[in-house]
Design an enzyme around this catalytic site. Sequence first.
Site, PDB file in Angstrom:
ATOM      1  N   ASP A 183       0.850  -1.186   0.000  1.00  0.00           N
ATOM      2  CA  ASP A 183       0.000   0.000   0.000  1.00  0.00           C
ATOM      3  C   ASP A 183       0.885   1.235   0.000  1.00  0.00           C
ATOM      4  O   ASP A 183       1.915   1.260   0.661  1.00  0.00           O
ATOM      5  CB  ASP A 183      -0.865  -0.021   1.269  1.00  0.00           C
ATOM      6  CG  ASP A 183      -1.791   1.177   1.329  1.00  0.00           C
ATOM      7  OD1 ASP A 183      -2.498   1.420   0.344  1.00  0.00           O
ATOM      8  OD2 ASP A 183      -1.792   1.882   2.358  1.00  0.00           O
ATOM      9  N   GLU A 267      -1.249  -1.288  -5.478  1.00  0.00           N
ATOM     10  CA  GLU A 267      -2.379  -0.440  -5.841  1.00  0.00           C
ATOM     11  C   GLU A 267      -2.190   0.086  -7.249  1.00  0.00           C
ATOM     12  O   GLU A 267      -1.112   0.542  -7.607  1.00  0.00           O
ATOM     13  CB  GLU A 267      -2.425   0.784  -4.916  1.00  0.00           C
ATOM     14  CG  GLU A 267      -3.096   0.529  -3.606  1.00  0.00           C
ATOM     15  CD  GLU A 267      -3.139   1.805  -2.808  1.00  0.00           C
ATOM     16  OE1 GLU A 267      -4.069   2.584  -3.000  1.00  0.00           O
ATOM     17  OE2 GLU A 267      -2.230   2.008  -1.993  1.00  0.00           O
ATOM     18  N   CYS A 319     -12.663  -3.760   6.271  1.00  0.00           N
ATOM     19  CA  CYS A 319     -11.965  -4.575   7.259  1.00  0.00           C
ATOM     20  C   CYS A 319     -11.433  -5.809   6.538  1.00  0.00           C
ATOM     21  O   CYS A 319     -12.180  -6.514   5.860  1.00  0.00           O
ATOM     22  CB  CYS A 319     -12.919  -4.971   8.374  1.00  0.00           C
ATOM     23  SG  CYS A 319     -12.260  -6.271   9.433  1.00  0.00           S
ATOM     24  N   CYS A 322     -13.263  -9.191   8.246  1.00  0.00           N
ATOM     25  CA  CYS A 322     -14.653  -9.591   8.060  1.00  0.00           C
ATOM     26  C   CYS A 322     -15.344  -8.918   6.865  1.00  0.00           C
ATOM     27  O   CYS A 322     -16.458  -9.299   6.511  1.00  0.00           O
ATOM     28  CB  CYS A 322     -15.454  -9.327   9.333  1.00  0.00           C
ATOM     29  SG  CYS A 322     -15.790  -7.585   9.611  1.00  0.00           S
ATOM     30  N   CYS A 338     -12.836  -2.238  13.986  1.00  0.00           N
ATOM     31  CA  CYS A 338     -13.919  -2.694  13.119  1.00  0.00           C
ATOM     32  C   CYS A 338     -15.182  -2.938  13.933  1.00  0.00           C
ATOM     33  O   CYS A 338     -15.149  -3.619  14.954  1.00  0.00           O
ATOM     34  CB  CYS A 338     -13.504  -3.973  12.404  1.00  0.00           C
ATOM     35  SG  CYS A 338     -14.857  -4.698  11.470  1.00  0.00           S
ATOM     36  N   CYS A 341     -16.218  -6.935  13.564  1.00  0.00           N
ATOM     37  CA  CYS A 341     -15.564  -8.054  14.245  1.00  0.00           C
ATOM     38  C   CYS A 341     -14.661  -7.614  15.391  1.00  0.00           C
ATOM     39  O   CYS A 341     -14.066  -8.454  16.064  1.00  0.00           O
ATOM     40  CB  CYS A 341     -14.756  -8.875  13.241  1.00  0.00           C
ATOM     41  SG  CYS A 341     -13.330  -8.002  12.583  1.00  0.00           S
ATOM     42  N   ASP A 348      -2.932   1.591   7.134  1.00  0.00           N
ATOM     43  CA  ASP A 348      -2.167   1.203   5.954  1.00  0.00           C
ATOM     44  C   ASP A 348      -1.944  -0.305   5.869  1.00  0.00           C
ATOM     45  O   ASP A 348      -1.980  -0.888   4.782  1.00  0.00           O
ATOM     46  CB  ASP A 348      -0.816   1.932   5.934  1.00  0.00           C
ATOM     47  CG  ASP A 348      -0.998   3.433   5.746  1.00  0.00           C
ATOM     48  OD1 ASP A 348      -2.051   3.823   5.201  1.00  0.00           O
ATOM     49  OD2 ASP A 348      -0.101   4.190   6.148  1.00  0.00           O
TER      50      ASP A 348
HETATM   51 ZN   LIG Z   1     -13.992  -6.675  10.830  1.00  0.00          ZN
END
Ligand SMILES: [Zn+2]
Length: 400
Positions: A183, A267, A319, A322, A338, A341, A348
């Site tokens: 990234d 990317e 995320c 999840c 998150c 989860c 990053d």
């Molecule tokens: Zn998550």
Amino acid sequence: MIKTYKYRLYPTRKQTKELEWTLDTCRILYNSCLMDRNRTYEQTGKSLSRIDQQKILTRDKKNTLYLTNIHSQVLQDVLFRVEKAYKAFFRRVKERNSKAGYPRFKSFGRYGSFTYPQSGFSIVPGRLKLSKIGHIKLKLHRNINGFVKTCAIKKEIDKWYVCFSVEYEPVPRQIPSKTVGIDVGIKSFAVLSNGMVIDNPKYLMWAEERLVKKQRRLSNKKKGSNNRKKAKKTCAVLHKKVSNQRKDFQHKLSRELVGNYGYIRVEDLQIKNMARNHSLAKSIHDAGWGQFLTFLTYKAEEAGCHVEKVNPRNTSKMCSVCGYIYKDMTLSIRKWTCEGCGTIHDRDVNAAVNINKPLRQELPEFTLGEISSMDDPIDNVYALKSILSLNQEARPIIDG
Ligand SMILES: [Zn+2]
């Protein structure tokens, strides 16, 4: 495969004059070829081809004897350059690029090199033999592997270099099975999916700061003054240094990545688009991401690794565990938890992990019923994501 080897040349004062003269004569020839093409087009509506210009050049050589002081293939190469500039121009027009600038005339000092495309040069111990110029001292700091195809003589500020373009067969090797996602960092140069942060080297940042200061000083100098000339040269030298240091850093980093990973996902940044909006522009330009990708791609190709460019949409917001999407993500958020989860993410690293995932198109499609009956949590995650992607038009990701 083609590789370029660059070496420093140490011409004598007399040879320097010869080199300067050749370079400038090539520049004048280049300009006059551009002018001929423009004029012919205006007068007849037809374009001159390179072959036409070749004929004109052969005829002109009889009247302008000084042209015979330059190796004939060097002159021919100038015609190739003109042709290339025109082809690129027509391609840009075809692509309806709004900046399809017309091939430009090269002003004094704006024409940096001339090329021996096939013959007229040879390497003798400690020297480069150039037809019509002489034996120039050469520092061959590393050996050339492969067959030399072309030889370009280049002037950079006040130093001379030779660039050999060499064809060679890459040696096959064991390709590592590991994969990695990269990234573009905002504060650092890059972040890897294994959590490693790659900072911009300190020496480079210092040199950049110094360059900014020198440039500011240059803009304060009076136009046309000797002080301005001096300041301009200092800036050019420093600029070259910064650019070399950056290249050096990026070569080392890309070599290391290609050595350790068989599959690299990065990317696919539309650098130009990003550069237009806000402060990110500067950091991205400075980091020279585009140049880095070029290095990485050709090194990977050479080594038999894969580089995959991944659509960066939503890689920061999603995320990686999840698939939950954090809609209110802003640039200032560096860490987040998150809601789906409970995982605590470094922005990053999370993005790099997302980048390092197989293409979402490859994921099977599931119904909610199928998901609830799954035992394997990993399957569950992928299945959920495939549903997310269906609900959000093909790909579950938004800008970020
Ligand atoms: Zn998550």
